[in-house]
Design a protein around this motif. Structure first.
Motif, PDB file in Angstrom:
ATOM      1  N   ARG A 192       0.831  -1.212   0.000  1.00  0.00           N
ATOM      2  CA  ARG A 192       0.000   0.000   0.000  1.00  0.00           C
ATOM      3  C   ARG A 192       0.862   1.257   0.000  1.00  0.00           C
ATOM      4  O   ARG A 192       0.556   2.240  -0.691  1.00  0.00           O
ATOM      5  CB  ARG A 192      -0.935  -0.007   1.222  1.00  0.00           C
ATOM      6  CG  ARG A 192      -2.100  -0.974   1.111  1.00  0.00           C
ATOM      7  CD  ARG A 192      -3.097  -0.792   2.229  1.00  0.00           C
ATOM      8  NE  ARG A 192      -2.560  -1.219   3.516  1.00  0.00           N
ATOM      9  CZ  ARG A 192      -2.652  -2.461   3.983  1.00  0.00           C
ATOM     10  NH1 ARG A 192      -3.254  -3.400   3.264  1.00  0.00           N
ATOM     11  NH2 ARG A 192      -2.160  -2.776   5.168  1.00  0.00           N
ATOM     12  N   ALA A 193       1.950   1.239   0.748  1.00  0.00           N
ATOM     13  CA  ALA A 193       2.812   2.418   0.840  1.00  0.00           C
ATOM     14  C   ALA A 193       3.483   2.726  -0.498  1.00  0.00           C
ATOM     15  O   ALA A 193       3.537   3.888  -0.931  1.00  0.00           O
ATOM     16  CB  ALA A 193       3.869   2.214   1.923  1.00  0.00           C
ATOM     17  N   SER A 243       2.433   1.744  -3.499  1.00  0.00           N
ATOM     18  CA  SER A 243       1.378   2.135  -4.436  1.00  0.00           C
ATOM     19  C   SER A 243       1.015   3.601  -4.251  1.00  0.00           C
ATOM     20  O   SER A 243       0.830   4.339  -5.230  1.00  0.00           O
ATOM     21  CB  SER A 243       0.135   1.260  -4.239  1.00  0.00           C
ATOM     22  OG  SER A 243       0.409  -0.090  -4.541  1.00  0.00           O
ATOM     23  N   LYS A 244       0.922   4.038  -3.012  1.00  0.00           N
ATOM     24  CA  LYS A 244       0.575   5.429  -2.733  1.00  0.00           C
ATOM     25  C   LYS A 244       1.647   6.376  -3.258  1.00  0.00           C
ATOM     26  O   LYS A 244       1.340   7.429  -3.831  1.00  0.00           O
ATOM     27  CB  LYS A 244       0.398   5.624  -1.226  1.00  0.00           C
ATOM     28  CG  LYS A 244      -0.060   7.029  -0.833  1.00  0.00           C
ATOM     29  CD  LYS A 244      -0.297   7.142   0.653  1.00  0.00           C
ATOM     30  CE  LYS A 244      -0.751   8.548   1.025  1.00  0.00           C
ATOM     31  NZ  LYS A 244      -0.995   8.661   2.503  1.00  0.00           N
ATOM     32  N   LYS A 245       2.907   6.014  -3.091  1.00  0.00           N
ATOM     33  CA  LYS A 245       4.005   6.853  -3.565  1.00  0.00           C
ATOM     34  C   LYS A 245       3.963   7.004  -5.089  1.00  0.00           C
ATOM     35  O   LYS A 245       4.108   8.103  -5.622  1.00  0.00           O
ATOM     36  CB  LYS A 245       5.355   6.252  -3.143  1.00  0.00           C
ATOM     37  CG  LYS A 245       5.638   6.307  -1.658  1.00  0.00           C
ATOM     38  CD  LYS A 245       6.926   5.558  -1.329  1.00  0.00           C
ATOM     39  CE  LYS A 245       7.153   5.492   0.176  1.00  0.00           C
ATOM     40  NZ  LYS A 245       8.358   4.673   0.515  1.00  0.00           N
ATOM     41  N   GLU A 247       1.360   6.352  -7.154  1.00  0.00           N
ATOM     42  CA  GLU A 247       0.131   7.031  -7.575  1.00  0.00           C
ATOM     43  C   GLU A 247       0.238   8.537  -7.372  1.00  0.00           C
ATOM     44  O   GLU A 247      -0.203   9.329  -8.225  1.00  0.00           O
ATOM     45  CB  GLU A 247      -1.070   6.491  -6.809  1.00  0.00           C
ATOM     46  CG  GLU A 247      -1.733   5.295  -7.437  1.00  0.00           C
ATOM     47  CD  GLU A 247      -3.150   5.096  -6.944  1.00  0.00           C
ATOM     48  OE1 GLU A 247      -4.078   5.683  -7.528  1.00  0.00           O
ATOM     49  OE2 GLU A 247      -3.321   4.337  -5.966  1.00  0.00           O
ATOM     50  N   SER A 248       0.802   8.947  -6.268  1.00  0.00           N
ATOM     51  CA  SER A 248       0.956  10.378  -5.991  1.00  0.00           C
ATOM     52  C   SER A 248       1.839  11.032  -7.047  1.00  0.00           C
ATOM     53  O   SER A 248       1.539  12.134  -7.527  1.00  0.00           O
ATOM     54  CB  SER A 248       1.550  10.590  -4.601  1.00  0.00           C
ATOM     55  OG  SER A 248       0.660  10.142  -3.598  1.00  0.00           O
ATOM     56  N   ARG A 264      -1.397   0.174  -8.208  1.00  0.00           N
ATOM     57  CA  ARG A 264      -1.856  -0.604  -7.049  1.00  0.00           C
ATOM     58  C   ARG A 264      -1.892  -2.091  -7.389  1.00  0.00           C
ATOM     59  O   ARG A 264      -2.425  -2.891  -6.622  1.00  0.00           O
ATOM     60  CB  ARG A 264      -3.257  -0.157  -6.619  1.00  0.00           C
ATOM     61  CG  ARG A 264      -3.393   1.314  -6.279  1.00  0.00           C
ATOM     62  CD  ARG A 264      -4.726   1.602  -5.591  1.00  0.00           C
ATOM     63  NE  ARG A 264      -5.869   1.148  -6.376  1.00  0.00           N
ATOM     64  CZ  ARG A 264      -6.480   1.869  -7.307  1.00  0.00           C
ATOM     65  NH1 ARG A 264      -6.042   3.094  -7.607  1.00  0.00           N
ATOM     66  NH2 ARG A 264      -7.527   1.378  -7.959  1.00  0.00           N
TER      67      ARG A 264
END
Length: 221
Positions: free
Chosen positions: A56-57, A59-61, A63-64, A121
């Motif tokens: 999740r971490a 993927s967030k990086k 995606e951001s 993701r």
């Protein structure tokens, strides 16, 4: 399922069930795939398996970075710079089939971007595999990697799992390397989504068209 059936039935899955994959199964898949052929038995693959918060971490990086407009740049040139047919036509047809299955219209830019962001993701699959290679390795090792990846995908089917190979997970290689603790001397080759297929979702029902054998094969006596 025999090998021929597995090759014909393999497909890229983009919707997964919220069901975890046991570590023992992941190890079994990789234990089979490690027997893939490679030039002079170099075995150039290095694999990182991400699940839970680590997945999740990252993927967030990524995606951001995507939504912030950060320019993506893979460690190597995956696609041609100047497209021509039949490759251009096949690529367009593939995209049309995917977005038709997703019921996303061509002019709906935001939905198209959101669907692309789902790549980062791993389409919410429970497992994301990342593949690295020592930067000293050359073109032949990319061929070896293809054999290794196909072996993983076929072995996954043997365990009732679905996959989606993802070049997109190599689009922000510096973020990926930093997250997993690899130095710049390792190329990010690609990623792979892996999990249990959601058979109820229409995105998993479309299939790409393949050329007939005699369209790409020449026999000489």
């Amino acid at each position: 399922m025999n090998v021929s059936e597995a090759i014909r039935n393999r497909k890229s899955v983009r919707k997964f069930l919220k069901r975890e994959v046991d570590t023992e199964i992941i190890n079994a898949i990789l234990d089979t795939a490690r027997w893939a052929a490679s030039g002079s038995n170099t075995q150039p693959w290095k694999v990182v398996v991400l699940r839970g918060e680590s997945k999740r971490a990252l993927s967030k990086k990524i995606e951001s970075a995507f939504w912030d407009g950060m320019r993506s740049k893979m460690d190597y040139q995956y696609y041609p710079v100047d497209w021509k047919d039949p490759y251009k036509r096949r690529r367009i047809e593939c995209g049309k089939a995917l977005y038709k299955a997703l019921t996303i219209k061509r002019e709906d830019i935001e939905k198209r971007k959101s669907q692309w962001a789902a790549n980062y993701r791993s389409f919410d699959a429970p497992v994301m595999m990342l593949f690295f290679m020592d930067r000293i390795m050359e073109t032949g090792s990319y061929l070896d990697y293809g054999i290794f990846l196909q072996s993983i995908m076929l072995s996954a089917m043997d365990h009732g799992l679905a996959t989606c190979p993802q070049a997109s997970l190599g689009e922000y290689p510096d973020l990926v390397r930093k997250h997993v603790g690899f130095r710049d001397d390792h190329v990010v080759v690609c990623g792979l989504a892996i999990g249990y297929e959601d058979n109820s979702d229409t995105v998993n029902h479309y299939r790409t068209v393949r050329e007939e054998v005699l369209d790409f094969t020449q026999y000489m006596e």
